[in-house]
Enzyme design. Sequence first.
Site, PDB file in Angstrom:
ATOM      1  N   GLU A  92       0.822  -1.196   0.000  1.00  0.00           N
ATOM      2  CA  GLU A  92       0.000   0.000   0.000  1.00  0.00           C
ATOM      3  C   GLU A  92       0.860   1.252   0.000  1.00  0.00           C
ATOM      4  O   GLU A  92       1.929   1.298   0.589  1.00  0.00           O
ATOM      5  CB  GLU A  92      -0.949  -0.013   1.197  1.00  0.00           C
ATOM      6  CG  GLU A  92      -1.897  -1.195   1.160  1.00  0.00           C
ATOM      7  CD  GLU A  92      -3.033  -1.083   2.162  1.00  0.00           C
ATOM      8  OE1 GLU A  92      -3.332   0.035   2.610  1.00  0.00           O
ATOM      9  OE2 GLU A  92      -3.609  -2.122   2.495  1.00  0.00           O
TER      10      GLU A  92
ATOM     11  N   CYS B 244       5.050  -4.325  15.866  1.00  0.00           N
ATOM     12  CA  CYS B 244       4.590  -3.358  16.865  1.00  0.00           C
ATOM     13  C   CYS B 244       3.142  -3.672  17.226  1.00  0.00           C
ATOM     14  O   CYS B 244       2.312  -3.918  16.353  1.00  0.00           O
ATOM     15  CB  CYS B 244       4.722  -1.940  16.327  1.00  0.00           C
ATOM     16  SG  CYS B 244       6.435  -1.460  15.971  1.00  0.00           S
TER      17      CYS B 244
ATOM     18  N   CYS C 186       0.131  -1.673  15.575  1.00  0.00           N
ATOM     19  CA  CYS C 186       0.221  -1.377  14.145  1.00  0.00           C
ATOM     20  C   CYS C 186      -0.437  -2.466  13.303  1.00  0.00           C
ATOM     21  O   CYS C 186      -0.144  -3.654  13.467  1.00  0.00           O
ATOM     22  CB  CYS C 186       1.690  -1.228  13.749  1.00  0.00           C
ATOM     23  SG  CYS C 186       1.944  -0.940  11.988  1.00  0.00           S
TER      24      CYS C 186
ATOM     25  N   SER D  13      11.774   6.855   8.217  1.00  0.00           N
ATOM     26  CA  SER D  13      11.275   6.560   9.559  1.00  0.00           C
ATOM     27  C   SER D  13      11.695   5.156   9.977  1.00  0.00           C
ATOM     28  O   SER D  13      11.564   4.207   9.202  1.00  0.00           O
ATOM     29  CB  SER D  13       9.749   6.669   9.589  1.00  0.00           C
ATOM     30  OG  SER D  13       9.243   6.331  10.866  1.00  0.00           O
TER      31      SER D  13
ATOM     32  N   SER E  84      10.834   6.298  15.571  1.00  0.00           N
ATOM     33  CA  SER E  84       9.569   5.971  16.231  1.00  0.00           C
ATOM     34  C   SER E  84       9.846   5.489  17.650  1.00  0.00           C
ATOM     35  O   SER E  84      10.250   4.342  17.853  1.00  0.00           O
ATOM     36  CB  SER E  84       8.823   4.897  15.430  1.00  0.00           C
ATOM     37  OG  SER E  84       8.503   5.363  14.140  1.00  0.00           O
TER      38      SER E  84
ATOM     39  N   HIS F  57       7.509   6.026  20.675  1.00  0.00           N
ATOM     40  CA  HIS F  57       6.224   5.511  21.146  1.00  0.00           C
ATOM     41  C   HIS F  57       6.182   5.191  22.645  1.00  0.00           C
ATOM     42  O   HIS F  57       5.137   4.784  23.157  1.00  0.00           O
ATOM     43  CB  HIS F  57       5.794   4.275  20.357  1.00  0.00           C
ATOM     44  CG  HIS F  57       5.758   4.494  18.879  1.00  0.00           C
ATOM     45  ND1 HIS F  57       5.186   5.609  18.307  1.00  0.00           N
ATOM     46  CD2 HIS F  57       6.248   3.753  17.848  1.00  0.00           C
ATOM     47  CE1 HIS F  57       5.310   5.538  16.993  1.00  0.00           C
ATOM     48  NE2 HIS F  57       5.952   4.431  16.690  1.00  0.00           N
TER      49      HIS F  57
ATOM     50  N   CYS G 188      -1.442   6.905   8.851  1.00  0.00           N
ATOM     51  CA  CYS G 188      -0.312   6.106   9.325  1.00  0.00           C
ATOM     52  C   CYS G 188      -0.775   5.052  10.323  1.00  0.00           C
ATOM     53  O   CYS G 188      -1.549   5.341  11.232  1.00  0.00           O
ATOM     54  CB  CYS G 188       0.725   7.008   9.987  1.00  0.00           C
ATOM     55  SG  CYS G 188       1.765   7.883   8.818  1.00  0.00           S
TER      56      CYS G 188
END
Length: 352
Positions: free
Chosen positions: A93, A117, A120, A190, A213, A215, A337
């Site tokens: 995608e 993750c 995700c 990223s 990232s 988080h 995202c």
Amino acid sequence: MSALPIPLLGQSLSALKDWAVAQGQPAYRGQQLHAWIYQKGIRSLEQVTVFPRAWREAVQSYPVGRSRIVQRTEARDGTVKFLLGLADGQLIETVGIPTAKRLTVCVSSQVGCPMACDFCATGKMGYRRNLELHEILDQVLTVQEDFGRRVSHVVFMGMGEPLLNRDTVVQAIRSLNQDIGIGQRHITLSTVGVPRQIAWLAQQDLQVTLAVSLHAPNQDLRQRLIPSASHYPLDTLIQDCRDYMLRTGRRVSFEYTLLSGVNDLPIHARQLAQLLQQASRSGVQLHVNLIPYNPISEADYQRPHPTRVREFVRQLEQHQVRATVRQTRGLDGNAACGQLRGSFLRSLPGDL
């Protein structure tokens, strides 16, 4: 006939010139081919009408390396998600994100993602393989073709961990710059963080922005959310980011997805500020992008209330940490995202 570079997409100007000469054609035919591939975005050599007919017919069966559009979904804000079918049947995608002055492409670097993750959607689908160079470049050309305008920015924030496909991703960055004409400073890579790879990236003489990232503000919570973090202590990751900034002179952005009741409390903001101050002690620039979570069906996490988000920002700014709340684009198109997912596959009848 001499071997043609296959696929054509991903070949440099000099390589295409050399090939044209090897075919008994003048070098400028390779330059023409380069322009038709990267600027006009052709999908077949049959489209290169400036070639002599006989030569065009002789080479028209060679693939350019473009992917097919399986599905296109547009959100109310103009964000467009593309489901692309690769030559081996895999699906990836890509997201096109337009504003008045920019057209940004969120590109994938892998089919699926091995980082797993917990919040995700892509991490839930598992990992299939790395993308090849032409499969990355094709995503940008697809968005450019669909919107009818030049892509200005590229972010490697789609499916996959770019630093686990590092050589191809760096090749893609150079090609995006040299062949398609996108400035390196308009490209963001990223990463969740892969041991030793940020140090490697710093040695590649690139001018891209690194987005890390995080988080989570501490190691225990980060390991809960990101299983691979157990191999990469947070203090080491921050030190690597600091070294990257000092070596490249480029600011590092830190991505922080806000999960309601999990990592969005004032204590988390204070811990995050303290952590990032380690990186800023040498005067290097840093910035935090806060991303309110985009809920998915595969996980139980929730989006925090806006007042909680504002308080998190206030806590960071009290500790001299600059923060921006990222505008969420494409929610109704399932394209924001963290929402790259296998909805298309689930809609197909029977077992695949």
